[in-house]
Design an enzyme around this catalytic site. Sequence first.
Site, PDB file in Angstrom:
ATOM      1  N   SER A  12     -89.652  -5.675  -5.709  1.00 37.19           N
ATOM      2  CA  SER A  12     -89.436  -5.197  -7.310  1.00 37.19           C
ATOM      3  C   SER A  12     -88.446  -4.056  -6.760  1.00 37.19           C
ATOM      4  CB  SER A  12     -90.543  -4.372  -7.822  1.00 37.19           C
ATOM      5  OG  SER A  12     -89.983  -3.376  -8.358  1.00 37.19           O
ATOM      6  N   HIS A  37     -87.481  -9.041  -8.519  1.00 34.16           N
ATOM      7  CA  HIS A  37     -87.923  -8.632  -9.665  1.00 34.16           C
ATOM      8  C   HIS A  37     -87.396  -7.172 -10.042  1.00 34.16           C
ATOM      9  CE1 HIS A  37     -91.579  -8.031 -12.274  1.00 34.16           C
ATOM     10  NE2 HIS A  37     -91.500  -6.596 -12.334  1.00 34.16           N
ATOM     11  N   ASP A  39     -86.913  -4.221 -12.717  1.00 37.42           N
ATOM     12  CA  ASP A  39     -87.894  -3.514 -13.769  1.00 37.42           C
ATOM     13  C   ASP A  39     -87.098  -2.701 -14.785  1.00 37.42           C
ATOM     14  OD1 ASP A  39     -90.735  -3.940 -13.302  1.00 37.42           O
ATOM     15  OD2 ASP A  39     -90.170  -3.344 -11.230  1.00 37.42           O
ATOM     16  N   MET A  41     -87.129  -0.097 -17.844  1.00 29.26           N
ATOM     17  CA  MET A  41     -87.819   0.925 -18.651  1.00 29.26           C
ATOM     18  C   MET A  41     -86.936   1.817 -19.417  1.00 29.26           C
ATOM     19  SD  MET A  41     -90.297   2.217 -15.506  1.00 29.26           S
ATOM     20  CE  MET A  41     -91.235   1.056 -14.157  1.00 29.26           C
ATOM     21  N   HIS A  72     -88.194  -7.758 -15.862  1.00 23.48           N
ATOM     22  CA  HIS A  72     -89.694  -7.084 -16.407  1.00 23.48           C
ATOM     23  C   HIS A  72     -89.336  -6.190 -17.498  1.00 23.48           C
ATOM     24  CE1 HIS A  72     -93.518  -5.026 -15.574  1.00 23.48           C
ATOM     25  NE2 HIS A  72     -93.788  -5.427 -17.064  1.00 23.48           N
ATOM     26  N   MET A  74     -90.097  -3.250 -19.723  1.00 18.30           N
ATOM     27  CA  MET A  74     -90.996  -2.015 -20.245  1.00 18.30           C
ATOM     28  C   MET A  74     -90.403  -1.565 -21.179  1.00 18.30           C
ATOM     29  SD  MET A  74     -92.739  -1.623 -16.443  1.00 18.30           S
ATOM     30  CE  MET A  74     -91.331  -2.345 -15.586  1.00 18.30           C
ATOM     31  N   MET A 143    -100.540  -7.338 -15.533  1.00 21.60           N
ATOM     32  CA  MET A 143    -100.387  -5.853 -14.892  1.00 21.60           C
ATOM     33  C   MET A 143    -101.569  -5.664 -14.248  1.00 21.60           C
ATOM     34  SD  MET A 143     -97.172  -5.178 -15.378  1.00 21.60           S
ATOM     35  CE  MET A 143     -97.258  -3.526 -14.449  1.00 21.60           C
ATOM     36  N   ASP A 178     -98.655  -7.601 -10.890  1.00 20.95           N
ATOM     37  CA  ASP A 178     -97.491  -6.593 -10.782  1.00 20.95           C
ATOM     38  C   ASP A 178     -98.189  -5.220 -10.563  1.00 20.95           C
ATOM     39  OD1 ASP A 178     -95.268  -4.952 -10.545  1.00 20.95           O
ATOM     40  OD2 ASP A 178     -94.610  -5.654 -12.486  1.00 20.95           O
TER      41      ASP A 178
HETATM   42  C1  DX5 Z   1     -94.405  -0.858 -12.412  1.00 21.56           C
HETATM   43  C2  DX5 Z   1     -93.461  -1.887 -12.338  1.00 21.56           C
HETATM   44  C3  DX5 Z   1     -93.694  -2.630 -10.724  1.00 21.56           C
HETATM   45  C4  DX5 Z   1     -93.523  -1.780  -9.619  1.00 21.56           C
HETATM   46  C5  DX5 Z   1     -94.710  -2.271  -8.909  1.00 21.56           C
HETATM   47  O1  DX5 Z   1     -94.610  -0.528 -13.848  1.00 21.56           O
HETATM   48  O2  DX5 Z   1     -93.521  -3.015 -13.096  1.00 21.56           O
HETATM   49  O3  DX5 Z   1     -93.061  -3.880 -10.908  1.00 21.56           O
HETATM   50  O4  DX5 Z   1     -92.351  -1.794  -9.119  1.00 21.56           O
HETATM   51  O5  DX5 Z   1     -94.636  -1.291  -7.792  1.00 21.56           O
HETATM   52  P1  DX5 Z   1     -95.657  -1.266  -6.592  1.00 21.56           P
HETATM   53  O6  DX5 Z   1     -95.417  -2.616  -6.005  1.00 21.56           O
HETATM   54  O7  DX5 Z   1     -95.358  -0.106  -5.750  1.00 21.56           O
HETATM   55  O8  DX5 Z   1     -97.083  -0.957  -7.063  1.00 21.56           O
HETATM   56 ZN    ZN Z   2     -92.551  -5.096 -12.794  1.00 20.09          ZN
END
Ligand code: DX5
Ligand code: ZN
Length: 225
Positions: A12, A37, A39, A41, A72, A74, A143, A178
Amino acid sequence: MSPLNHRHVAPSILSADLANLAAEVKAVVDAGATVVHFDVMDGQFVPPITVGPVVLSALRDALPASIYLDVHLMIETPERQIEDFASAGADGITFHAEATPHAHRVLHQIREADCRAGLAVCPATPPAVFEEVADMVDLALVMTVNPGWGGQALIPSCLEKVKQVREILGPDAAIQVDGGVDAETAPLCAAAGATWFVAGSAVFGAEDPGAAYRTIAAAAGVGSA
Ligand code: DX5
Ligand code: ZN
């Protein structure tokens, strides 16, 4: 053969050095990663704000076309953003069931945009949401932490939900975990039925991200199933 039929550890980018994103990602690609991956947000669905289609497009241009970009989202009302992420180079787009009343429509929208359609659930959301849309989901994301931040510990009760989602979707479904995934927790996730493993801090927080990727991939059984 679709990458969805294989086991993957997906590093990620959230924990990568974003000022050197392409170089950081290339290091794990050189170590064998074929799924990355990404992310996203929005400061609404979760408090932090990260990156969007402009950065995705830049990363797409920096990587071989064979690398699968696993986006992903969010974000609230993901239906407004699907086409932008698809044209920026996403291979798969996953959104949260909690972020829209229109999961059925958004899954269709993602496939119409020629991407693999993923549906994600937060720890407090029951697995039943997958029952109504089972034939429209290419990837189920359970999650294993509350979304928004890297570096959290995996919530063990979420593994029970992985088992339930596996029962709902059957033996061939791609089920992703994740949050809090590392070389110690990946085997637990695999035993519960996960096949796609996202790892952020365990990869990019390590001194040698490529070596960390390989260790987690071995622990998750990548290459053996
Ligand atoms: C968190 C993200 C993850 C994040 C996971 O909301 O969706 O993808 O990068 O991080 P780790 O692997 O450090 O828990
Ligand atoms: Zn993620």
